[in-house]
Design an enzyme around this catalytic site. Structure first.
Site, PDB file in Angstrom:
ATOM      1  N   GLU A 126       0.851  -1.179   0.000  1.00 48.85           N
ATOM      2  CA  GLU A 126       0.000   0.000   0.000  1.00 48.85           C
ATOM      3  C   GLU A 126       0.888   1.231   0.000  1.00 48.85           C
ATOM      4  OE1 GLU A 126      -2.737   0.439   3.280  1.00 48.85           O
ATOM      5  OE2 GLU A 126      -3.852   1.994   2.220  1.00 48.85           O
ATOM      6  N   MET A 260       0.400  -2.733   8.646  1.00 45.99           N
ATOM      7  CA  MET A 260      -0.285  -2.896   7.369  1.00 45.99           C
ATOM      8  C   MET A 260      -1.167  -4.135   7.381  1.00 45.99           C
ATOM      9  SD  MET A 260      -0.880  -1.718   4.404  1.00 45.99           S
ATOM     10  CE  MET A 260      -2.073  -2.537   3.372  1.00 45.99           C
ATOM     11  N   ASN A 262      -2.349  -6.343   5.261  1.00 45.48           N
ATOM     12  CA  ASN A 262      -2.328  -7.367   4.209  1.00 45.48           C
ATOM     13  C   ASN A 262      -3.187  -8.570   4.587  1.00 45.48           C
ATOM     14  OD1 ASN A 262      -0.013  -5.823   3.135  1.00 45.48           O
ATOM     15  ND2 ASN A 262       1.007  -6.688   4.919  1.00 45.48           N
ATOM     16  N   GLU A 295      -5.615  -3.008  12.493  1.00 48.70           N
ATOM     17  CA  GLU A 295      -5.254  -3.829  11.325  1.00 48.70           C
ATOM     18  C   GLU A 295      -6.194  -5.024  11.213  1.00 48.70           C
ATOM     19  OE1 GLU A 295      -3.375  -2.220   9.496  1.00 48.70           O
ATOM     20  OE2 GLU A 295      -2.567  -0.883  11.020  1.00 48.70           O
ATOM     21  N   GLU A 317     -10.070   3.884   6.014  1.00 52.20           N
ATOM     22  CA  GLU A 317      -9.280   4.355   7.157  1.00 52.20           C
ATOM     23  C   GLU A 317     -10.130   5.070   8.207  1.00 52.20           C
ATOM     24  OE1 GLU A 317      -6.677   3.093   7.770  1.00 52.20           O
ATOM     25  OE2 GLU A 317      -5.814   2.442   5.866  1.00 52.20           O
TER      26      GLU A 317
HETATM   27  N1  TRP Z   1      -3.140   0.867   5.697  1.00 48.71           N
HETATM   28  C1  TRP Z   1      -2.207   1.086   6.782  1.00 48.71           C
HETATM   29  C2  TRP Z   1      -3.069   1.332   7.993  1.00 48.71           C
HETATM   30  O1  TRP Z   1      -3.619   2.335   8.199  1.00 48.71           O
HETATM   31  C3  TRP Z   1      -1.338   2.268   6.562  1.00 48.71           C
HETATM   32  C4  TRP Z   1      -0.012   1.990   5.962  1.00 48.71           C
HETATM   33  C5  TRP Z   1       0.910   1.119   6.388  1.00 48.71           C
HETATM   34  C6  TRP Z   1       0.570   2.633   4.869  1.00 48.71           C
HETATM   35  N2  TRP Z   1       2.023   1.208   5.643  1.00 48.71           N
HETATM   36  C7  TRP Z   1       1.843   2.123   4.699  1.00 48.71           C
HETATM   37  C8  TRP Z   1       0.142   3.607   4.021  1.00 48.71           C
HETATM   38  C9  TRP Z   1       2.692   2.564   3.713  1.00 48.71           C
HETATM   39  C10 TRP Z   1       0.986   4.050   3.032  1.00 48.71           C
HETATM   40  C11 TRP Z   1       2.238   3.531   2.866  1.00 48.71           C
HETATM   41  O2  TRP Z   1      -3.295   0.474   8.760  1.00 48.71           O
HETATM   42 ZN    ZN Z   2      -5.680   1.630   8.489  1.00 46.71          ZN
END
Ligand code: TRP
Ligand code: ZN
Length: 855
Positions: A126, A260, A262, A295, A317
């Site tokens: 992401e 993150m 995933n 997460e 988000e």
């Molecule tokens: N989606 C992640 C969260 O809010 C955010 C995130 C993690 C992210 N790593 C990143 C966004 C790197 C941009 C780039 O939980």
């Molecule tokens: Zn998030």
């Protein structure tokens, strides 16, 4: 990484992708300098895009080895951002695309795509990192099931979904849930698992694993416990179950953000996983709980239902932050959680909203999407959902959410879809409410009162200030929660939600026996700046009697800000009225210690600068700093007789537990220690340092000693104890700079960055110095501009290696408009210097450019 002329992307340009993807199969042959990635993708023309189209795939820093369509070699047109297969060279119907590329994870310092952290392979995709792994339509509305085979000479090989096979040097994974590429993940390393079983409400068995480096496995228990509680909570409160056989979490030391989501393989910054009483503070424990939950909750709000495009980022988000806030409130104290969330919102989102980087919760254009993972998208995005819930009620909210999951499961959705489920579930028209998504800026809400013959009228007026690119704005829908307190301190009218939709609007309460004191914006029911001329006496009255815990705290806060503002602007003395009010709270044993600790916290320097600026003053950082210290000293003197007793009564006996009650006691005890230290020359702090047997108390004592300039021995001892633990040592760097006297902060930062252990390529370490210096308000805004230059130097040094983190840290400069002409010029000079840097990243080009324009 650098781009000659960064392109702007517009929401209004959205078009569905030319093709649909039925299945993706990937094979990774891992090697630090030459990893091979084979991709086999089943494609077909997208019926939503009639006609025959070229196939354009994103790809950056990947070397194409081969490319086949239906088994035949083809020669696509390759450029710096991807490849194109001409429509004429593609079959009419479905076809199979096979590519092989080579990438170099070891050379990847940006920590985006496939990279290495201390010998371990990991990914961050992401928002647009997958294109650094292979050629692919790297956009969230392209979803597909993934099969992954990982080959490598490391013992643990992980990817998304369920494990389907493994042997010496290989493992295969299958993720049946269609997902966008940004949720792809792969990890390979010498890792050990802290494991636990979980049984879902419907009886599915899930293996939970937290993967860490050997030696760290005894610091995973709290993260695991948080995960189990999160999974249970989402079943009970939202009716959402987990949907795979395994749930893996991996901790990595080099990570640009917190964590993150995933699919089935969350990757975490190790500082939000690893915790023991010796190494983690109560705040760390609370953050771990919140981020693990965040997460995990993404599995439904983000993964099962994802975003159509990155403009819809707040769809996942804002909602997921709202959900993790609800969860933390349920686990701990709703009152304390709400106060902490609002403090954060004001410190980060209001600051952003009132400066050159202001943007709507759903932006309409960007150059680099990584720059829009902001407090506005996350925290204001969550506030907007809180307002919706208040407007439609708990039942309406539950109905709308059920409909959302029903209707959009498996889809890539939009804010329009989100609002429509609320309209359909509740029959409400949300056209005006939608302005919260499209218009930037913090509304200012003025209120005046009229009292006559048992009738109280509240006259409200909202102002929606201009922000960059948005001069004129419409009235917002504001849910204003109000309660009336009678003169004897009893609640005369309980919380009522007034719904303001006009620019000016009044509401009356009738049949009142005596004039009440009005508690407005209970629970902080809308993210606005409330402007209210309330007498100090009335504020103190609300602090003593308000039944709404948020507004009770807010009354004390507003009083403190009034007092401090007058000290700064007029050289007034510390008002005895505030001191008495604080004494009333500090020693009131009926109140939760955590709440009392929050009441005793003074408004931050940056908050005061923001407030003074909004009131038409030019804030003087040195004066704010000095006044705030005077205020703290006066508070210490006023409370002096009770502080020792308070510290003693807050001491927690027995083995350390990170629960909210114990944490609250430690918070109040350490607040008392901070005050005592202003009186006793450091005797109590030295004693506390010697006795500390957990990180919370250690940091409490160390902070007091640093503040007094008497921390040399303690700092050396700390480094001797924790020198091997990067995450703990980050606190050591951070505290010394954040708490340095303003005229010393840059020098301390210079000394620390000269240490051989200052590993600046690690984002946590970089933040612990550069972030701490920008957070030292008077130190950062030193009159000679030395800190501005120092921060700019480091941003320029990091930018070529890790543009994402450099750009994020550049927000140190976002407040320059508040200050005097000299400081404005000095910041502008630094922004010019940054923008003149050859090869500047797209990330930093956008940020510095937006800040330079000033708004
Ligand atoms: N989606 C992640 C969260 O809010 C955010 C995130 C993690 C992210 N790593 C990143 C966004 C790197 C941009 C780039 O939980
Ligand atoms: Zn998030």
């Amino acid at each position: 990484m650098s781009d000659a002329s960064p392109q702007t992307v517009f929401l209004s340009d959205y078009q569905p992708f030319s093709h649909v993807l039925k299945q993706v199969s990937l094979v990774f042959r891992l090697s630090p300098q030459a990893t091979r990635v084979q991709a086999r993708i089943d494609l077909a023309p997208n019926p939503a895009r009639p006609g025959k189209h070229d196939l354009r795939l994103d790809g950056e820093s990947v070397k194409l080895i081969s490319c086949k369509v239906d088994g035949r070699d083809v020669a696509p047109l390759v450029d710096a951002t991807g490849l194109t297969l001409a429509a004429a060279d593609l079959p009419d119907g479905a076809f199979v695309l096979e590519t092989e590329v080579e990438i170099a994870p070891e050379a990847n310092t940006a920590l985006e795509g496939l990279y290495m952290s201390r010998g371990m392979y990991c990914t961050q995709c992401e928002a647009e990192g997958f294109r650094k792994i292979t050629y692919y339509p790297d956009r969230p509305d392209v979803m597909a099931p993934f099969k992954v085979r990982v080959e490598g000479d490391l013992p643990v090989l992980l990817s998304n979904g369920n494990p389907v096979g493994q042997g010496a040097g290989w493992a295969e994974w299958n993720d049946p849930w269609p997902k966008p590429a940004y949720l792809f993940a792969l990890v390979a390393g010498e890792l050990v698992a802290h494991s636990a079983p979980f049984r879902t409400a419907s009886g599915r068995s899930v293996d939970l694993n937290i993967w860490v480096r050997p030696g760290d496995e005894d610091r995973c228990a709290y993260a695991m416990d948080s995960l189990i509680r999160s999974m249970r909570w989402d079943e009970e409160v939202y009716g959402r179950e987990y949907d795979l056989d395994v749930f893996n979490i991996v901790a990595v030391d080099d990570f640009n953000m917190g964590a993150m989501e995933n699919k089935g393989l969350n990757i975490f910054n190790s500082k939000f996983v690893l915790a023991s009483p010796e190494t983690a503070t109560d705040d760390d424990f609370a953050r771990i709980e919140a981020i693990i939950a965040h997460e995990y909750f993404h599995n439904w709000t983000g993964n099962r239902i994802t975003c159509r495009d990155w403009f819809q980022l707040c769809l996942k988000e804002g909602l997921t932050v709202f959900r993790d806030q609800q969860f933390s409130g349920d686990m701990r104290s709703h009152a304390v959680k709400r106060i902490e969330d609002v403090l954060m919102l004001r410190a980060r989102q209001f600051r952003e909203d009132q400066g050159p980087l202001a943007h709507p919760v759903r932006p309409e254009s960007y150059m680099e999407i990584n720059n829009f993972y902001t407090a506005t998208v996350y925290e204001k995005g969550a506030e907007v959902i809180g307002m919706l819930k208040r407007l439609v009620g708990d039942e309406g909210y539950a109905k709308a959410l059920d409909l959302y999951f029903d209707r959009h499961d498996g889809e890539a959705a939009t804010i329009e879809d989100w609002l429509k489920v609320f309209e359909d579930a509740t029959g409400r028209d949300l056209a005006q409410f939608k302005r919260w998504y499209s218009e930037a800026g913090t509304p200012r809400l003025k209120v005046s009162e009229e009292w006559a013959e048992g009738r109280l009228t509240l006259q409200f007026e909202q102002e929606n200030p201009a922000t960059p690119g948005q001069e004129v704005k419409g009235a917002k829908v504001l849910p204003i929660a109000v309660g009336l307190i009678g003169p004897n301190g009893d609640e005369a009218v309980p919380t009522t939600v007034l719904e303001m939709t006009e620019t000016r609007q009044s509401f009356s309460f009738e049949g009142l026996g005596a004039r009440p004191v009005v508690s407005i914006l209970r629970g902080f029911s809308a993210p606005v700046v409330l402007e209210r001329d309330l007498t100090p006496v009335d504020r103190a009255f609300l602090l003593a009697h308000d039944t709404d815990p948020f507004n009770k705290w807010e009354a004390g806060r507003a009083l403190a800000k009034d007092v401090l503002a007058r000290m700064v602007a007029e050289g007034a003395d510390v008002a005895p009225m505030w001191l008495d009010a604080m004494a009333g709270v500090a020693f009131d044993d009926r109140l939760d210690p955590a709440f009392r600790a929050l009441c005793l916290r003074l408004p931050s320097d940056d908050d005061m600068a923001q407030t003074l600026h909004a009131a038409g003053h030019v804030p003087d950082p040195a004066r704010i700093y000095a006044s705030r210290r005077t205020m703290g000293d006066a508070l210490a003197h006023r409370l002096r007789d009770g502080l020792e007793g308070l510290m003693a009564s807050m001491s927690v006996s027995g083995a350390f537990t990170p629960d909210a009650v114990s944490a609250g006691k430690r918070a109040l005890g350490n607040a008392a220690l901070g005050l005592v230290s202003r009186l006793d020359g450091g005797a109590a702090a030295k004693d506390a340092w010697a006795k500390a047997d957990n990180m919370t108390d250690r940091i409490g004592a160390l902070s007091a000693l640093i503040d007094l300039g008497k921390a040399e021995a303690a700092l050396a001892e700390f480094a001797a104890m924790f020198g091997q633990d990067g995450n703990v040592m980050d606190k050591w760097y951070m505290l010394q700079i954040a708490l340095a006297a303003p005229d010393r902060a840059v020098e301390v930062a210079k000394e620390l960055t000269a240490l051989p252990e200052f590993n600046w390529k690690n984002p946590n370490r970089f933040r612990s110095v550069i972030g701490a210096l920008s957070a030292n308000h008077a130190g950062f805004h030193r009159a000679d501009g030395a800190a501005y230059a120092f921060v700019a130097d480091w941003l320029m040094k990091l930018d070529p290696l890790n543009p994402q983190t450099a750009a994020r840290m550049s927000t140190a400069f976002e407040t320059w408009r508040r200050y005097d002409a000299d400081r404005q010029q000095m910041v502008q000079e630094q922004l010019r210097r940054i923008l003149a840097q050859p090869g500047l990243s797209r990330d930093m080009t956008e940020m510095a450019g937006r800040m330079q324009k000033g708004g």
